[in-house]
Design a protein around this motif. Structure first.
Motif, PDB file in Angstrom:
ATOM      1  N   THR A  62       0.827  -1.202   0.000  1.00 40.47           N
ATOM      2  CA  THR A  62       0.000   0.000   0.000  1.00 40.47           C
ATOM      3  C   THR A  62       0.865   1.257   0.000  1.00 40.47           C
ATOM      4  O   THR A  62       0.484   2.289  -0.529  1.00 40.47           O
ATOM      5  N   ARG A  63       2.065   1.148   0.579  1.00 38.89           N
ATOM      6  CA  ARG A  63       2.988   2.286   0.590  1.00 38.89           C
ATOM      7  C   ARG A  63       3.613   2.506  -0.778  1.00 38.89           C
ATOM      8  O   ARG A  63       4.051   3.610  -1.093  1.00 38.89           O
ATOM      9  N   GLY A  64       3.715   1.450  -1.590  1.00 37.15           N
ATOM     10  CA  GLY A  64       4.253   1.613  -2.937  1.00 37.15           C
ATOM     11  C   GLY A  64       5.702   1.229  -3.095  1.00 37.15           C
ATOM     12  O   GLY A  64       6.354   1.655  -4.054  1.00 37.15           O
ATOM     13  N   GLY A  70       6.962   5.603  -6.770  1.00 38.02           N
ATOM     14  CA  GLY A  70       6.387   5.551  -5.425  1.00 38.02           C
ATOM     15  C   GLY A  70       4.883   5.381  -5.393  1.00 38.02           C
ATOM     16  O   GLY A  70       4.276   5.379  -4.320  1.00 38.02           O
ATOM     17  N   ASN A  71       4.268   5.224  -6.566  1.00 43.89           N
ATOM     18  CA  ASN A  71       2.805   5.096  -6.629  1.00 43.89           C
ATOM     19  C   ASN A  71       2.388   3.632  -6.480  1.00 43.89           C
ATOM     20  O   ASN A  71       2.568   2.826  -7.395  1.00 43.89           O
ATOM     21  N   SER A  72       1.829   3.312  -5.340  1.00 47.30           N
ATOM     22  CA  SER A  72       1.290   1.978  -5.124  1.00 47.30           C
ATOM     23  C   SER A  72      -0.047   1.852  -5.839  1.00 47.30           C
ATOM     24  O   SER A  72      -0.545   2.817  -6.429  1.00 47.30           O
ATOM     25  N   TYR A  73      -0.635   0.663  -5.787  1.00 46.64           N
ATOM     26  CA  TYR A  73      -1.980   0.498  -6.344  1.00 46.64           C
ATOM     27  C   TYR A  73      -2.939   1.466  -5.657  1.00 46.64           C
ATOM     28  O   TYR A  73      -3.848   2.030  -6.285  1.00 46.64           O
ATOM     29  N   ALA A  74      -2.738   1.687  -4.345  1.00 46.06           N
ATOM     30  CA  ALA A  74      -3.637   2.563  -3.582  1.00 46.06           C
ATOM     31  C   ALA A  74      -3.543   4.003  -4.052  1.00 46.06           C
ATOM     32  O   ALA A  74      -4.561   4.711  -4.149  1.00 46.06           O
ATOM     33  N   ALA A  75      -2.324   4.461  -4.343  1.00 42.69           N
ATOM     34  CA  ALA A  75      -2.150   5.827  -4.834  1.00 42.69           C
ATOM     35  C   ALA A  75      -2.843   6.010  -6.180  1.00 42.69           C
ATOM     36  O   ALA A  75      -3.482   7.044  -6.432  1.00 42.69           O
ATOM     37  N   ILE A  76      -2.731   5.002  -7.040  1.00 45.63           N
ATOM     38  CA  ILE A  76      -3.387   5.074  -8.354  1.00 45.63           C
ATOM     39  C   ILE A  76      -4.901   5.095  -8.196  1.00 45.63           C
ATOM     40  O   ILE A  76      -5.602   5.895  -8.829  1.00 45.63           O
ATOM     41  N   VAL A  77      -5.409   4.219  -7.324  1.00 44.13           N
ATOM     42  CA  VAL A  77      -6.858   4.195  -7.059  1.00 44.13           C
ATOM     43  C   VAL A  77      -7.311   5.534  -6.478  1.00 44.13           C
ATOM     44  O   VAL A  77      -8.345   6.081  -6.871  1.00 44.13           O
ATOM     45  N   VAL A  95       1.842   0.937   6.779  1.00 47.08           N
ATOM     46  CA  VAL A  95       3.173   0.903   7.396  1.00 47.08           C
ATOM     47  C   VAL A  95       3.966  -0.244   6.775  1.00 47.08           C
ATOM     48  O   VAL A  95       3.561  -1.405   6.868  1.00 47.08           O
ATOM     49  N   SER A  96       5.081   0.079   6.150  1.00 45.78           N
ATOM     50  CA  SER A  96       5.905  -0.962   5.538  1.00 45.78           C
ATOM     51  C   SER A  96       6.363  -1.974   6.587  1.00 45.78           C
ATOM     52  O   SER A  96       6.773  -1.590   7.686  1.00 45.78           O
ATOM     53  N   GLY A  97       6.294  -3.249   6.237  1.00 48.32           N
ATOM     54  CA  GLY A  97       6.710  -4.307   7.150  1.00 48.32           C
ATOM     55  C   GLY A  97       5.639  -4.771   8.112  1.00 48.32           C
ATOM     56  O   GLY A  97       5.871  -5.705   8.897  1.00 48.32           O
ATOM     57  N   ALA A  98       4.466  -4.154   8.065  1.00 54.40           N
ATOM     58  CA  ALA A  98       3.402  -4.499   9.011  1.00 54.40           C
ATOM     59  C   ALA A  98       2.901  -5.919   8.797  1.00 54.40           C
ATOM     60  O   ALA A  98       2.812  -6.419   7.668  1.00 54.40           O
ATOM     61  N   ARG A  99       2.580  -6.568   9.915  1.00 47.67           N
ATOM     62  CA  ARG A  99       1.940  -7.875   9.908  1.00 47.67           C
ATOM     63  C   ARG A  99       0.509  -7.709  10.420  1.00 47.67           C
ATOM     64  O   ARG A  99       0.104  -6.622  10.809  1.00 47.67           O
ATOM     65  N   THR A 100      -0.223  -8.806  10.438  1.00 49.91           N
ATOM     66  CA  THR A 100      -1.622  -8.711  10.846  1.00 49.91           C
ATOM     67  C   THR A 100      -1.775  -8.192  12.275  1.00 49.91           C
ATOM     68  O   THR A 100      -2.679  -7.412  12.559  1.00 49.91           O
ATOM     69  N   GLU A 101      -0.883  -8.611  13.178  1.00 48.59           N
ATOM     70  CA  GLU A 101      -0.996  -8.135  14.563  1.00 48.59           C
ATOM     71  C   GLU A 101      -0.663  -6.653  14.676  1.00 48.59           C
ATOM     72  O   GLU A 101      -1.212  -5.944  15.531  1.00 48.59           O
ATOM     73  N   ASP A 102       0.222  -6.154  13.780  1.00 45.36           N
ATOM     74  CA  ASP A 102       0.556  -4.727  13.783  1.00 45.36           C
ATOM     75  C   ASP A 102      -0.644  -3.894  13.336  1.00 45.36           C
ATOM     76  O   ASP A 102      -0.913  -2.821  13.890  1.00 45.36           O
TER      77      ASP A 102
END
Length: 254
Positions: A62-64, A70-77, A95-102
């Motif tokens: 999501t961060r890209g 630097g344009n992720s799919y989210a930025a394009i959307v 947040v880059s590196g995030a897991r489900t618990e994060d």
């Protein structure tokens, strides 16, 4: 003829007086006891609905990371949805590196929940860091350990879906599923099955919480062609394909 004129004039006068008296009495009654239709008629215009926000949650996808611009799919959307006035603004909380618990910890923050409650569109990418663990889960593949990881991560994903839907019953929410960036590795085929199963389970959760699930598995077939130089994150072309699939899912809801 004249002898009939006076009685006629008198009769007309009496009728007009009676009508005037009735009209005055009706008007007085309307003032003292106004009819219900007058009471129920709105006196103010309805407020104009706000355009809302597109809020993106998740990890490095999501961060890209991997995109040359630097344009992720989210930025394009986000660009497309603001351009056609579906939403007013785009907010990237990933947040880059995030897991489900994060992500679950992030969803405990009041400001994040406030943004979600006011959103018109919400997206999520999460699970890849749980499953692949920066490649360690593939290089040192352990079937039991991987199964335990999936079970825990899927439980967290369901909690995430529930929180999002509870916070915002009306938003269009979509989840971007996983692909396998390690298809060419020794345990790549095993992870093909694992990723496909993850996406299938995610679709079931999506049906339960009215969340669209974007299946990206078939978008990454060739590591050199479809991924960035780190051979993990999408390249520009793949991000655009994910964005296209996401926009199709979103636009069909409006």
């Amino acid at each position: 003829m004249k002898r009939y004129a006076w009685p006629l004039f008198l009769s007309v006068s009496l009728i007009l007086t009676a009508l005037f008296g009735y009209g005055f009495a009706s008007a007085y009654n309307d003032v003292v006891n106004p009819p219900k239709r007058a009471v129920l008629t709105p006196t103010k215009e309805e407020p104009v609905a706000k355009g809302g926000t597109y809020v993106a949650l998740g990890d490095s996808l999501t961060r890209g990371v991997g995109a040359s611009n630097g344009n992720s799919y989210a930025a394009i959307v986000g660009q497309e949805l603001t351009k056609d006035n579906t939403v007013e603004r785009f907010q990237n909380l990933a947040v880059s590196g995030a897991r489900t618990e994060d992500l679950l910890k992030q969803l405990e923050q009041k400001e994040v929940l406030r943004s979600l409650s006011q959103a018109k569109v919400i997206s999520v990418t999460i699970g890849g860091n749980d499953l692949f663990n920066r490649g360690e889960g593939v290089a040192n593949f352990d079937a039991k350990k991987t199964a335990d990881t999936i079970k825990s991560a899927q439980t967290n994903l369901e909690k995430t879906f529930k929180i999002l839907r509870d916070e915002n019953p009306d938003a269009v929410i979509f989840y971007v599923g996983l692909y396998n960036p390690f298809r060419a590795s020794e345990n790549g085929e095993a992870f093909d099955a694992i990723v496909q199963n993850w996406n299938a389970e995610s679709r079931q959760l999506g049906l339960e919480y009215d969340i669209e699930v974007i299946d990206t598995f078939n978008l990454v077939r060739d590591v050199k062609r479809d991924l960035s130089s780190d051979q993990f994150h999408p390249n520009d072309s793949t991000y655009e394909q994910i964005a296209k699939a996401s926009l199709l899912a979103v636009n069909k809801r409006f």
